[in-house]
Design a protein around this motif. Sequence first.
Motif, PDB file in Angstrom:
ATOM      1  N   PHE A 249      19.525  26.990  38.576  1.00 46.52           N
ATOM      2  CA  PHE A 249      19.893  28.012  37.582  1.00 46.52           C
ATOM      3  C   PHE A 249      18.722  28.968  37.299  1.00 46.52           C
ATOM      4  O   PHE A 249      17.599  28.522  37.069  1.00 46.52           O
ATOM      5  N   PRO A 250      18.975  30.287  37.295  1.00 47.82           N
ATOM      6  CA  PRO A 250      17.902  31.254  37.002  1.00 47.82           C
ATOM      7  C   PRO A 250      17.548  31.244  35.519  1.00 47.82           C
ATOM      8  O   PRO A 250      18.181  31.914  34.707  1.00 47.82           O
ATOM      9  N   MET A 251      16.537  30.460  35.170  1.00 52.38           N
ATOM     10  CA  MET A 251      16.151  30.297  33.764  1.00 52.38           C
ATOM     11  C   MET A 251      15.776  31.630  33.111  1.00 52.38           C
ATOM     12  O   MET A 251      15.873  31.797  31.898  1.00 52.38           O
ATOM     13  N   GLU A 252      15.349  32.588  33.936  1.00 51.49           N
ATOM     14  CA  GLU A 252      14.946  33.892  33.416  1.00 51.49           C
ATOM     15  C   GLU A 252      16.111  34.653  32.792  1.00 51.49           C
ATOM     16  O   GLU A 252      15.908  35.629  32.066  1.00 51.49           O
ATOM     17  N   LEU A 253      17.345  34.208  33.080  1.00 46.77           N
ATOM     18  CA  LEU A 253      18.512  34.814  32.410  1.00 46.77           C
ATOM     19  C   LEU A 253      18.362  34.729  30.895  1.00 46.77           C
ATOM     20  O   LEU A 253      18.718  35.653  30.177  1.00 46.77           O
ATOM     21  N   PHE A 254      17.853  33.589  30.413  1.00 44.73           N
ATOM     22  CA  PHE A 254      17.689  33.432  28.960  1.00 44.73           C
ATOM     23  C   PHE A 254      16.722  34.490  28.419  1.00 44.73           C
ATOM     24  O   PHE A 254      16.945  35.067  27.362  1.00 44.73           O
ATOM     25  N   LEU A 282      30.604  22.401  35.363  1.00 44.80           N
ATOM     26  CA  LEU A 282      31.229  22.737  36.643  1.00 44.80           C
ATOM     27  C   LEU A 282      31.572  21.461  37.408  1.00 44.80           C
ATOM     28  O   LEU A 282      32.638  21.366  38.023  1.00 44.80           O
ATOM     29  N   GLU A 283      30.675  20.494  37.340  1.00 46.53           N
ATOM     30  CA  GLU A 283      30.914  19.223  38.032  1.00 46.53           C
ATOM     31  C   GLU A 283      32.149  18.513  37.464  1.00 46.53           C
ATOM     32  O   GLU A 283      33.035  18.101  38.209  1.00 46.53           O
ATOM     33  N   SER A 284      32.211  18.422  36.126  1.00 44.95           N
ATOM     34  CA  SER A 284      33.303  17.645  35.511  1.00 44.95           C
ATOM     35  C   SER A 284      34.638  18.372  35.614  1.00 44.95           C
ATOM     36  O   SER A 284      35.690  17.762  35.515  1.00 44.95           O
ATOM     37  N   SER A 285      34.595  19.698  35.846  1.00 43.92           N
ATOM     38  CA  SER A 285      35.865  20.424  35.969  1.00 43.92           C
ATOM     39  C   SER A 285      36.274  20.617  37.427  1.00 43.92           C
ATOM     40  O   SER A 285      37.136  21.440  37.734  1.00 43.92           O
ATOM     41  N   GLY A 286      35.614  19.867  38.321  1.00 41.92           N
ATOM     42  CA  GLY A 286      36.026  19.890  39.721  1.00 41.92           C
ATOM     43  C   GLY A 286      35.550  21.118  40.482  1.00 41.92           C
ATOM     44  O   GLY A 286      36.067  21.423  41.555  1.00 41.92           O
ATOM     45  N   LEU A 287      34.550  21.848  39.931  1.00 44.59           N
ATOM     46  CA  LEU A 287      34.067  23.070  40.581  1.00 44.59           C
ATOM     47  C   LEU A 287      32.723  22.850  41.290  1.00 44.59           C
ATOM     48  O   LEU A 287      31.877  23.745  41.318  1.00 44.59           O
ATOM     49  N   ARG A 288      32.578  21.687  41.848  1.00 44.03           N
ATOM     50  CA  ARG A 288      31.320  21.368  42.515  1.00 44.03           C
ATOM     51  C   ARG A 288      31.028  22.348  43.655  1.00 44.03           C
ATOM     52  O   ARG A 288      29.911  22.859  43.773  1.00 44.03           O
ATOM     53  N   GLU A 289      32.020  22.618  44.486  1.00 40.78           N
ATOM     54  CA  GLU A 289      31.795  23.524  45.616  1.00 40.78           C
ATOM     55  C   GLU A 289      31.525  24.949  45.132  1.00 40.78           C
ATOM     56  O   GLU A 289      30.762  25.679  45.755  1.00 40.78           O
ATOM     57  N   THR A 290      32.118  25.326  44.021  1.00 43.87           N
ATOM     58  CA  THR A 290      31.856  26.653  43.448  1.00 43.87           C
ATOM     59  C   THR A 290      30.402  26.736  42.966  1.00 43.87           C
ATOM     60  O   THR A 290      29.723  27.747  43.167  1.00 43.87           O
ATOM     61  N   ARG A 291      29.937  25.660  42.327  1.00 43.19           N
ATOM     62  CA  ARG A 291      28.524  25.619  41.892  1.00 43.19           C
ATOM     63  C   ARG A 291      27.596  25.763  43.092  1.00 43.19           C
ATOM     64  O   ARG A 291      26.653  26.555  43.067  1.00 43.19           O
ATOM     65  N   ALA A 293      28.252  27.112  46.018  1.00 45.70           N
ATOM     66  CA  ALA A 293      28.373  28.469  46.574  1.00 45.70           C
ATOM     67  C   ALA A 293      27.623  29.473  45.693  1.00 45.70           C
ATOM     68  O   ALA A 293      26.977  30.398  46.193  1.00 45.70           O
ATOM     69  N   PHE A 294      27.697  29.269  44.378  1.00 50.77           N
ATOM     70  CA  PHE A 294      27.009  30.147  43.418  1.00 50.77           C
ATOM     71  C   PHE A 294      25.493  30.120  43.668  1.00 50.77           C
ATOM     72  O   PHE A 294      24.844  31.164  43.792  1.00 50.77           O
ATOM     73  N   TYR A 295      24.931  28.930  43.788  1.00 50.24           N
ATOM     74  CA  TYR A 295      23.481  28.824  43.973  1.00 50.24           C
ATOM     75  C   TYR A 295      23.038  29.311  45.360  1.00 50.24           C
ATOM     76  O   TYR A 295      21.954  29.882  45.506  1.00 50.24           O
ATOM     77  N   ARG A 296      23.896  29.113  46.362  1.00 53.21           N
ATOM     78  CA  ARG A 296      23.544  29.648  47.691  1.00 53.21           C
ATOM     79  C   ARG A 296      23.550  31.173  47.669  1.00 53.21           C
ATOM     80  O   ARG A 296      22.718  31.822  48.296  1.00 53.21           O
ATOM     81  N   ALA A 297      24.514  31.749  46.936  1.00 52.02           N
ATOM     82  CA  ALA A 297      24.601  33.219  46.848  1.00 52.02           C
ATOM     83  C   ALA A 297      23.395  33.784  46.096  1.00 52.02           C
ATOM     84  O   ALA A 297      22.834  34.814  46.480  1.00 52.02           O
ATOM     85  N   LEU A 298      22.968  33.104  45.018  1.00 49.45           N
ATOM     86  CA  LEU A 298      21.781  33.557  44.287  1.00 49.45           C
ATOM     87  C   LEU A 298      20.564  33.530  45.212  1.00 49.45           C
ATOM     88  O   LEU A 298      19.726  34.447  45.182  1.00 49.45           O
ATOM     89  N   ALA A 299      20.467  32.488  46.041  1.00 50.62           N
ATOM     90  CA  ALA A 299      19.324  32.376  46.963  1.00 50.62           C
ATOM     91  C   ALA A 299      19.285  33.566  47.922  1.00 50.62           C
ATOM     92  O   ALA A 299      18.209  34.086  48.234  1.00 50.62           O
ATOM     93  N   VAL A 300      20.450  34.032  48.355  1.00 48.36           N
ATOM     94  CA  VAL A 300      20.504  35.206  49.239  1.00 48.36           C
ATOM     95  C   VAL A 300      19.907  36.426  48.533  1.00 48.36           C
ATOM     96  O   VAL A 300      19.226  37.247  49.142  1.00 48.36           O
ATOM     97  N   ALA A 301      20.136  36.515  47.223  1.00 50.02           N
ATOM     98  CA  ALA A 301      19.608  37.636  46.440  1.00 50.02           C
ATOM     99  C   ALA A 301      18.167  37.411  45.984  1.00 50.02           C
ATOM    100  O   ALA A 301      17.598  38.252  45.283  1.00 50.02           O
ATOM    101  N   GLY A 302      17.570  36.289  46.364  1.00 48.82           N
ATOM    102  CA  GLY A 302      16.181  35.997  45.982  1.00 48.82           C
ATOM    103  C   GLY A 302      16.038  35.548  44.541  1.00 48.82           C
ATOM    104  O   GLY A 302      14.942  35.537  43.984  1.00 48.82           O
TER     105      GLY A 302
END
Length: 314
Positions: A249-254, A282-291, A293-302
Amino acid sequence: MGAIAAKTTISWTGHDGGSHEGELVTRSKGHDVISCDICGFRHALPLPDPAELERAYRENYYAEEKPTFIAHATEDADWAALSYRDRLESFEQLLPQPRRRLLDIGCGPGFFLKVAKERGWSAEGIEPSRQAAAHARSLGFDVIEEFFNRQACANLGRYDVVHLNNVLEHIPNPMEIVRLARDLLTSGGILCINVPNDYSPFQTGACAALSLPQWWVAPPHHLNYFDFETLTGLVNRAGFSVAERSTSFPMELFLLMGLDYTNNTSLGRACHNQRKNFDMALESSGLRETRRAFYRALAVAGIGREAVVIAVKQ
Ligand SMILES: [Zn+2]
């Protein structure tokens, strides 16, 4: 401490005779951070004598520098297990059974080893800190209480995966460590490195928006400041090809939303708990793969707090 206005080039010769030269990026606590043309990443100067550093980590790090680290790691274990399982699943997709032998360099209190063992891996650790190694042993693991170096390698076996979690930012010789790790890997084995993602767009953006100093610059504890590109460059030069990049998670968002935790430990812990809630929800709501994918996409953006690279030995 702050950004340097005029371009200044710094040169320095290390304890091992190695040369370093590059543009000065930041000055902080008696250290310069340069963007080193020779190493290919940002790092502090002067670099400490490795023997002196080993002594400091063995005796003092968890006791004096990070007194709450093991307590917090215990509190965070269920949350940290999410990203550990992500990594292990990637290893399992890249390596056929029965290739399940893993070495965790700088295994700390042993929580990654625990998750690996639960998934059927044969997992060993090496850790110089007395307190952290004792904790990992209390979880039932054989931990070599040593600094990872050429000498220690003589007592280690061969592995299908080597995991370097929050190690490379602390040491004066990351290329040497990555090459030693490569020597321990079986053919086509995997190296997984996790370091802070520093000088990221959200960090430098938060500095500008909130007029903050570069809070992530922390010599002498953090000597190296990688991002996805420079970490990839390092592993490529050491003979690996990158299979996956991810982040946390990008802590700098805060910060960008106005919550300046950089000088406020309790607010920092509160922000940390919020990002834990996000991952766990996200884990408990069954969105593990979305989580994932989200972090992989952020990595693409640096973007993202950490740079995680999974690379295959060539
Ligand atoms: Zn250098």
